[in-house]
Design a protein around this motif. Structure first.
Motif, short mmCIF file in Angstrom:
data_model
loop_
_atom_site.label_atom_id
_atom_site.label_comp_id
_atom_site.label_asym_id
_atom_site.label_seq_id
_atom_site.Cartn_x
_atom_site.Cartn_y
_atom_site.Cartn_z
N GLU A 106 0.84 -1.21 0.00
CA GLU A 106 0.00 0.00 0.00
C GLU A 106 0.87 1.25 0.00
OE1 GLU A 106 -0.14 -2.12 3.07
OE2 GLU A 106 -1.09 -3.50 1.66
N GLU A 107 1.95 1.23 0.77
CA GLU A 107 2.88 2.37 0.83
C GLU A 107 3.59 2.57 -0.52
OE1 GLU A 107 4.96 2.55 5.06
OE2 GLU A 107 4.95 0.51 4.23
N SER A 146 5.80 8.52 -3.98
CA SER A 146 6.12 9.32 -5.17
C SER A 146 6.87 8.45 -6.17
CB SER A 146 6.92 10.56 -4.80
OG SER A 146 8.18 10.19 -4.30
N LYS A 147 6.71 8.77 -7.43
CA LYS A 147 7.24 7.93 -8.51
C LYS A 147 8.21 8.72 -9.38
CE LYS A 147 4.27 4.63 -7.52
NZ LYS A 147 4.68 3.64 -6.60
N CYS A 190 9.96 -2.28 -12.60
CA CYS A 190 9.26 -1.00 -12.45
C CYS A 190 8.94 -0.72 -10.99
CB CYS A 190 7.98 -0.98 -13.29
SG CYS A 190 8.29 -0.83 -15.07
N ASP A 191 8.60 -1.74 -10.24
CA ASP A 191 8.38 -1.59 -8.79
C ASP A 191 9.69 -1.17 -8.11
OD1 ASP A 191 6.74 -2.39 -6.17
OD2 ASP A 191 8.78 -3.23 -6.02
N ALA A 192 10.78 -1.84 -8.44
CA ALA A 192 12.07 -1.57 -7.79
C ALA A 192 12.51 -0.12 -7.98
CB ALA A 192 13.14 -2.51 -8.33
N LYS A 226 4.31 -15.26 -11.28
CA LYS A 226 5.46 -16.03 -10.81
C LYS A 226 6.74 -15.18 -10.83
CE LYS A 226 8.06 -20.20 -11.97
NZ LYS A 226 8.16 -21.33 -12.90
N THR A 227 6.90 -14.38 -11.88
CA THR A 227 8.09 -13.55 -12.00
C THR A 227 7.92 -12.19 -11.33
OG1 THR A 227 8.42 -14.60 -14.15
CG2 THR A 227 9.80 -12.72 -13.67
N ALA A 228 6.72 -11.65 -11.35
CA ALA A 228 6.47 -10.31 -10.79
C ALA A 228 6.54 -10.30 -9.27
CB ALA A 228 5.11 -9.80 -11.24
N LEU A 229 6.27 -11.42 -8.63
CA LEU A 229 6.32 -11.52 -7.16
C LEU A 229 5.53 -10.41 -6.46
CD1 LEU A 229 10.01 -12.59 -6.47
CD2 LEU A 229 7.96 -14.02 -6.46
N GLY A 230 4.31 -10.16 -6.93
CA GLY A 230 3.44 -9.18 -6.27
C GLY A 230 3.49 -7.78 -6.87
N ALA A 231 4.42 -7.53 -7.79
CA ALA A 231 4.55 -6.18 -8.35
C ALA A 231 3.36 -5.78 -9.23
CB ALA A 231 5.85 -6.05 -9.14
N THR A 232 2.56 -6.74 -9.66
CA THR A 232 1.36 -6.38 -10.42
C THR A 232 0.37 -5.63 -9.54
OG1 THR A 232 0.35 -8.53 -9.99
CG2 THR A 232 1.57 -8.29 -12.07
N GLU A 233 0.56 -5.72 -8.23
CA GLU A 233 -0.31 -5.02 -7.28
C GLU A 233 0.24 -3.66 -6.87
OE1 GLU A 233 -3.25 -6.38 -6.76
OE2 GLU A 233 -2.55 -8.04 -8.01
#
Length: 168
Positions: free
Chosen positions: A10-11, A16-17, A40-42, A64-71
């Motif tokens: 959530e944070e 900021s991006k 992109c998450d990193a 499997k590869t994103a490890l939650g980054a789609t969220e």
């Protein structure tokens, strides 16, 4: 994760991006798409645009590869890459294709100053579509010295984003 000082999903989503959109032009591998989400998450990238036949979540192989980054990474799906470019341009983004091309700017010579930029990464075999290259404001190229002169798209995304954000 708390002991490592990492943000909760959530944070991360609310943080900021970097003013960068990553545009995937007809990527065929779900693993490459998942890796793009994770990268992109990193680097706290503004958004990821999935175009053409690029696979989109939800899918087991992407997750499997994103490890939650789609969220945690904002993303949109577009029928064509030109639609994605038009969307980014309408929101004030400069469009740069990442491709080996005449008059490209070598990545190490790119003078990026935190400006709104959309980066187009092309298909694993054919690269960035010619129509998309013509629509871009310019091209950046990753310097390479080996015989192959190509990198996997997931590696290219990491290299380009790191080089850009470390200078910001």
């Amino acid at each position: 994760m708390e002991e490592l000082g990492r943000k909760q999903p959530e944070e991360t989503k609310a943080a900021s991006k970097q003013p960068i959109i990553v545009i995937l032009d007809d990527i065929r591998s779900m693993h490459n798409v998942g890796s793009a989400f994770r990268t992109c998450d990193a680097f706290a990238i503004e958004a990821l645009y999935l175009c053409g036949y690029t696979p989109a979540p939800p899918h087991r192989d992407i997750h499997k590869t994103a490890l939650g980054a789609t969220e945690t990474v904002s993303w949109k799906n577009f029928t064509t890459t030109l639609e994605a470019i038009n969307d980014a341009r309408a929101n004030g983004y400069k469009i740069l294709a990442v491709e080996q091309a005449h008059n490209s700017i070598m990545l190490n010579n790119l003078n990026w100053k935190n400006e709104k930029t959309a980066l187009v990464f092309g298909n694993e075999v054919t690269g960035v579509n010619d129509e998309v290259l013509k629509a871009a404001d310019g091209c950046i190229e990753i310097p390479q010295w080996g015989a192959k002169h190509s990198l996997n798209i997931s590696v290219s995304i990491g290299v380009v984003l790191w080089e850009m954000v470390r200078k910001a």
